[in-house]
Design a protein around this motif. Sequence first.
Motif, PDB file in Angstrom:
ATOM      1  N   TRP A   7       0.858  -1.186   0.000  1.00 17.70           N
ATOM      2  CA  TRP A   7       0.000   0.000   0.000  1.00 17.70           C
ATOM      3  C   TRP A   7       0.888   1.228   0.000  1.00 17.70           C
ATOM      4  CZ3 TRP A   7      -4.478  -0.881  -1.664  1.00 17.70           C
ATOM      5  CH2 TRP A   7      -5.166  -2.040  -1.335  1.00 17.70           C
ATOM      6  N   GLU A  11      -4.677   4.926   3.757  1.00 20.83           N
ATOM      7  CA  GLU A  11      -6.091   4.771   3.387  1.00 20.83           C
ATOM      8  C   GLU A  11      -6.316   3.585   2.448  1.00 20.83           C
ATOM      9  OE1 GLU A  11      -4.902   8.705   4.514  1.00 20.83           O
ATOM     10  OE2 GLU A  11      -4.344   7.655   2.688  1.00 20.83           O
ATOM     11  N   GLN A  12      -5.244   2.976   1.982  1.00 18.99           N
ATOM     12  CA  GLN A  12      -5.275   1.834   1.071  1.00 18.99           C
ATOM     13  C   GLN A  12      -6.060   2.153  -0.208  1.00 18.99           C
ATOM     14  OE1 GLN A  12      -6.673  -1.479   3.473  1.00 18.99           O
ATOM     15  NE2 GLN A  12      -4.637  -1.773   4.321  1.00 18.99           N
ATOM     16  N   THR A  13      -5.725   3.313  -0.787  1.00 21.21           N
ATOM     17  CA  THR A  13      -6.348   3.712  -2.051  1.00 21.21           C
ATOM     18  C   THR A  13      -5.354   3.690  -3.211  1.00 21.21           C
ATOM     19  OG1 THR A  13      -5.930   6.064  -1.634  1.00 21.21           O
ATOM     20  CG2 THR A  13      -8.069   5.180  -0.912  1.00 21.21           C
ATOM     21  N   TRP A  38      -5.797  -8.769  -1.815  1.00 21.41           N
ATOM     22  CA  TRP A  38      -5.910  -7.539  -1.036  1.00 21.41           C
ATOM     23  C   TRP A  38      -7.102  -6.723  -1.516  1.00 21.41           C
ATOM     24  CZ3 TRP A  38      -0.528  -4.865  -0.091  1.00 21.41           C
ATOM     25  CH2 TRP A  38       0.293  -5.736   0.629  1.00 21.41           C
ATOM     26  N   LEU A  39      -7.263  -6.628  -2.828  1.00 18.23           N
ATOM     27  CA  LEU A  39      -8.373  -5.851  -3.382  1.00 18.23           C
ATOM     28  C   LEU A  39      -9.721  -6.448  -2.992  1.00 18.23           C
ATOM     29  CD1 LEU A  39      -6.911  -5.174  -6.935  1.00 18.23           C
ATOM     30  CD2 LEU A  39      -7.060  -3.554  -5.041  1.00 18.23           C
ATOM     31  N   THR A  41     -10.620  -7.501  -0.219  1.00 19.86           N
ATOM     32  CA  THR A  41     -10.999  -7.126   1.146  1.00 19.86           C
ATOM     33  C   THR A  41     -11.519  -5.700   1.256  1.00 19.86           C
ATOM     34  OG1 THR A  41      -8.797  -6.320   1.765  1.00 19.86           O
ATOM     35  CG2 THR A  41      -9.231  -8.691   2.048  1.00 19.86           C
ATOM     36  N   LEU A  42     -11.505  -4.946   0.153  1.00 23.46           N
ATOM     37  CA  LEU A  42     -11.851  -3.529   0.191  1.00 23.46           C
ATOM     38  C   LEU A  42     -13.218  -3.255  -0.416  1.00 23.46           C
ATOM     39  CD1 LEU A  42      -8.436  -2.096  -1.029  1.00 23.46           C
ATOM     40  CD2 LEU A  42      -9.238  -2.287   1.329  1.00 23.46           C
ATOM     41  N   HIS A  44     -13.698  -0.030  -1.752  1.00 24.14           N
ATOM     42  CA  HIS A  44     -13.478   1.240  -2.441  1.00 24.14           C
ATOM     43  C   HIS A  44     -12.476   1.045  -3.585  1.00 24.14           C
ATOM     44  CE1 HIS A  44     -10.354   1.159   0.765  1.00 24.14           C
ATOM     45  NE2 HIS A  44      -9.589   1.629  -0.196  1.00 24.14           N
ATOM     46  N   VAL A  46      -9.202   1.520  -6.027  1.00 24.40           N
ATOM     47  CA  VAL A  46      -7.770   1.596  -5.754  1.00 24.40           C
ATOM     48  C   VAL A  46      -7.041   2.001  -7.033  1.00 24.40           C
ATOM     49  CG1 VAL A  46      -5.731   0.225  -5.117  1.00 24.40           C
ATOM     50  CG2 VAL A  46      -7.910  -0.152  -3.943  1.00 24.40           C
ATOM     51  N   ASN A  76     -12.404  -3.436  -7.873  1.00 23.03           N
ATOM     52  CA  ASN A  76     -11.909  -2.343  -7.030  1.00 23.03           C
ATOM     53  C   ASN A  76     -10.738  -1.582  -7.622  1.00 23.03           C
ATOM     54  OD1 ASN A  76     -13.827  -2.758  -5.079  1.00 23.03           O
ATOM     55  ND2 ASN A  76     -12.538  -4.064  -3.821  1.00 23.03           N
ATOM     56  N   ASN A  77     -10.372  -1.850  -8.874  1.00 18.98           N
ATOM     57  CA  ASN A  77      -9.332  -1.001  -9.457  1.00 18.98           C
ATOM     58  C   ASN A  77      -9.858  -0.316 -10.711  1.00 18.98           C
ATOM     59  OD1 ASN A  77      -9.048  -3.099 -11.386  1.00 18.98           O
ATOM     60  ND2 ASN A  77      -6.842  -3.002 -11.353  1.00 18.98           N
TER      61      ASN A  77
END
Length: 129
Positions: A7, A11-13, A38-39, A41-42, A44, A46, A76-77
């Motif tokens: 990251w 904010e893990q963005t 990882w993506l 788990t979000l 929002h 990225v 999420n990307n």
Amino acid sequence: MSFDFRWDNPEQTVLRYVAEGDWNWNDLHKHLRRSTLWLDTLGHPVETIIDLREGKKLPAGAVGQLRSLGKKTHPNNHARTIIMGVDAEVQRQLGVIDGVYRGKDRLIRFAESDADAAAILAEWQGKSA
């Protein structure tokens, strides 16, 4: 390890993939696949940075491989990425204009420094740099 990801902010963005020493395109693609865990788990979007500056050299087939990046590969990307550490000649061969490569389903921006990458991220996220 020849490639890693982490990251880029608390904010893990922003997810940054980093080349180190000798690496090849399989190393990068393996880490792109691994990072989808990882993506998952979000909840929002990225942004993606691929930082090749610490790699010893760009492996063969760079133009075709770079052209394949920047696609939306996970919900999420975004269909865009920032790539650092690619020289002007390879960018020219890729068809980059003013640091930008556009494909029908992707956008790649090339940055020379962390400050350049931060300015691109700020633009994409609608923030002041």
